[in-house]
Design a protein around this motif. Structure first.
Motif, PDB file in Angstrom:
ATOM      1  N   GLN A  19       0.827  -1.201   0.000  1.00 55.15           N
ATOM      2  CA  GLN A  19       0.000   0.000   0.000  1.00 55.15           C
ATOM      3  C   GLN A  19       0.863   1.252   0.000  1.00 55.15           C
ATOM      4  O   GLN A  19       1.845   1.345   0.729  1.00 55.15           O
ATOM      5  N   LEU A  20       0.453   2.217  -0.834  1.00 56.12           N
ATOM      6  CA  LEU A  20       1.150   3.493  -0.955  1.00 56.12           C
ATOM      7  C   LEU A  20       0.172   4.627  -0.643  1.00 56.12           C
ATOM      8  O   LEU A  20      -1.036   4.496  -0.862  1.00 56.12           O
ATOM      9  N   VAL A  21       0.699   5.736  -0.154  1.00 59.68           N
ATOM     10  CA  VAL A  21      -0.126   6.886   0.179  1.00 59.68           C
ATOM     11  C   VAL A  21       0.667   8.158  -0.074  1.00 59.68           C
ATOM     12  O   VAL A  21       1.905   8.162   0.017  1.00 59.68           O
ATOM     13  N   ALA A  74      -2.899   4.026  -3.328  1.00 56.34           N
ATOM     14  CA  ALA A  74      -2.746   3.048  -4.402  1.00 56.34           C
ATOM     15  C   ALA A  74      -2.172   1.765  -3.822  1.00 56.34           C
ATOM     16  O   ALA A  74      -1.576   1.763  -2.731  1.00 56.34           O
ATOM     17  N   ASN A  75      -2.373   0.673  -4.522  1.00 58.28           N
ATOM     18  CA  ASN A  75      -1.779  -0.616  -4.185  1.00 58.28           C
ATOM     19  C   ASN A  75      -0.724  -0.954  -5.235  1.00 58.28           C
ATOM     20  O   ASN A  75      -1.049  -1.062  -6.430  1.00 58.28           O
ATOM     21  N   LEU A  76       0.502  -1.104  -4.784  1.00 62.93           N
ATOM     22  CA  LEU A  76       1.598  -1.455  -5.694  1.00 62.93           C
ATOM     23  C   LEU A  76       1.570  -2.958  -5.936  1.00 62.93           C
ATOM     24  O   LEU A  76       1.829  -3.747  -5.025  1.00 62.93           O
ATOM     25  N   LEU A 109       4.157   9.030  -4.036  1.00 61.92           N
ATOM     26  CA  LEU A 109       3.465   8.020  -3.243  1.00 61.92           C
ATOM     27  C   LEU A 109       4.503   7.251  -2.437  1.00 61.92           C
ATOM     28  O   LEU A 109       5.457   6.696  -2.997  1.00 61.92           O
ATOM     29  N   LEU A 110       4.305   7.219  -1.124  1.00 63.29           N
ATOM     30  CA  LEU A 110       5.278   6.630  -0.207  1.00 63.29           C
ATOM     31  C   LEU A 110       4.771   5.310   0.328  1.00 63.29           C
ATOM     32  O   LEU A 110       3.563   5.082   0.483  1.00 63.29           O
ATOM     33  N   GLY A 111       5.721   4.435   0.647  1.00 64.10           N
ATOM     34  CA  GLY A 111       5.410   3.176   1.296  1.00 64.10           C
ATOM     35  C   GLY A 111       5.529   3.287   2.799  1.00 64.10           C
ATOM     36  O   GLY A 111       5.763   4.360   3.366  1.00 64.10           O
ATOM     37  N   ALA A 112       5.369   2.143   3.488  1.00 65.89           N
ATOM     38  CA  ALA A 112       5.440   2.143   4.951  1.00 65.89           C
ATOM     39  C   ALA A 112       6.828   2.512   5.459  1.00 65.89           C
ATOM     40  O   ALA A 112       6.974   2.963   6.600  1.00 65.89           O
ATOM     41  N   ASP A 113       7.861   2.349   4.629  1.00 65.15           N
ATOM     42  CA  ASP A 113       9.225   2.683   5.041  1.00 65.15           C
ATOM     43  C   ASP A 113       9.580   4.136   4.760  1.00 65.15           C
ATOM     44  O   ASP A 113      10.720   4.553   4.996  1.00 65.15           O
ATOM     45  N   GLY A 114       8.631   4.923   4.236  1.00 61.05           N
ATOM     46  CA  GLY A 114       8.879   6.328   3.961  1.00 61.05           C
ATOM     47  C   GLY A 114       9.552   6.598   2.630  1.00 61.05           C
ATOM     48  O   GLY A 114       9.827   7.770   2.318  1.00 61.05           O
TER      49      GLY A 114
END
Length: 368
Positions: A19-21, A74-76, A109-114
């Motif tokens: 997941q990306l945000v 978005a979902n990668l 768009l960033l992931g959970a790791d930033g």
């Protein structure tokens, strides 16, 4: 029981979405954007964006309503390469009323790791609309949310070498001990016997990559996901009290039990009537009113008088009788027996909970 493919009831560890945000801005709205006085974050981000573009507006009074702050999600997909495209979803964050006709500016768009894994931009497609007049407003769908098909470009890949795995783990979507053992048995039978595949717990099956598939894990997974398995499920009754929906599995059984259901219903109807004076009565003459209980009342003034009329009906459910549901019946027989009592879904929920409390329902009840 119906069989299912392994790919329909299980996932392979490592093959998953991410997941990306991101925080972005939608421009080009027709007066339906954020109110900059109420949405401080929209004002600050707009000023910062314009300053990066060489426009200084920090000491000016911004009074625009065609910009909206949005969250982009978005979902990668797995195994997507750099430069591939994906869909993104845009949702209003401030006081915007409609995103129709807006354009999303470049949004990381960033992931959970930033880290930034994709960049989104494009025309927002909104399924809803708002039509407003002076006396009425019509709203269809959610006009403050939309999608951008293929609006995201992947900039960073997630490294995962599937063919280098020495073992794979299969995760069941509905963990169950029996289903896990059946999946392992199906895999072992396909590989020619042995105990290569072993269930580690109700939701995980471990399988070392056989030597015949060395370096070709993709082919192994392709063969495994086509295996036919009969999934097992516990006896469970799912109840949604908000909507009144009841779902029962095929293995739900009930012991012999007698059920009686009755409701006390009181209906009160108010039908006030207007009592008019006689047509030739002198002005100021009193009006005589006969009450519902036969009492005579006198109202001075000679005008029209509203007379209350109340009707009360009481239904104690006397026609409902005691019903017996035989033990060991099938799901169809259980449904037919409950329906024969003439009760609705709401009452069925209470009946099932009462049967469970008595110990006669051989199933688990899950309340949503």
């Amino acid at each position: 029981s119906a069989t299912s493919r392994s790919k329909d009831i299980a996932d392979f560890e490592g093959i998953r979405d991410n997941q990306l945000v991101g925080y972005g801005r939608v421009v080009g709205l027709n007066g339906t954007g954020d109110d900059l006085d109420d949405s401080t974050f929209t004002r600050q981000s707009l000023i910062g964006m314009l300053e990066r573009l060489g426009v200084n507006v920090r000491n000016t009074n911004l009074d625009i309503d065609n910009v909206a702050a949005v969250m982009v999600t978005a979902n990668l997909p797995p195994f997507q390469r750099q430069g591939s495209r994906m869909d993104v979803t845009v949702s209003a964050l401030g006081t915007a009323e409609n995103l129709l006709g807006g354009t999303l500016l470049v949004t990381p768009l960033l992931g959970a790791d930033g880290e930034v894994y994709a960049v989104a931009q494009g025309q927002v497609a909104v399924g809803g609309f708002v039509a407003q007049g002076q006396g009425a407003t019509v709203t269809k769908g959610v006009p403050t949310s939309g999608r951008i098909p293929n609006g995201g470009i992947i900039e960073r890949e997630i490294g995962f070498e599937l063919n280098s795995l020495q073992e794979i783990k299969i995760a069941l979507r509905n963990p169950d001990l029996t289903t896990a053992r059946r999946v392992a048995s199906a895999i072992n039978s396909f590989l020619g016997g042995g105990n290569a595949a072993r269930p580690l717990d109700p939701g995980t099956i471990r399988l070392p990559v056989p030597p015949s598939y060395g370096g070709d894990t993709v082919s192994l997974l392709t063969d495994i996901e086509q295996l036919q398995v009969v999934p097992d499920q516990p006896a469970r009754v799912v109840v949604d009290e908000q909507s009144g929906v009841i779902v029962m599995g095929q293995d739900v059984r009930i012991s012999t039990v007698a059920i009686a259901q009755g409701n006390l219903t009181i209906r009160i109807t108010e039908t006030p009537q207007v009592s008019q004076p006689n047509p030739f009565a002198p002005a100021g003459a009193a009006t005589t009113i006969v009450g519902p209980d036969g009492t005579v009342q006198t109202a001075p003034g000679g005008g029209a008088v509203v007379v209350p009329r109340t009707e009360i009906e009481i239904d104690e459910g006397e026609g409902n009788k005691l019903g017996i549901v035989d033990g060991g019946v099938s799901l169809q027989d259980l449904v037919n027996g409950l329906n024969s009592l003439g009760v609705g879904p709401r009452d069925l929920i209470t009946i099932l909970q009462s049967i469970k409390a008595s110990g006669a329902l051989q199933a688990e009840i899950e309340i949503l």
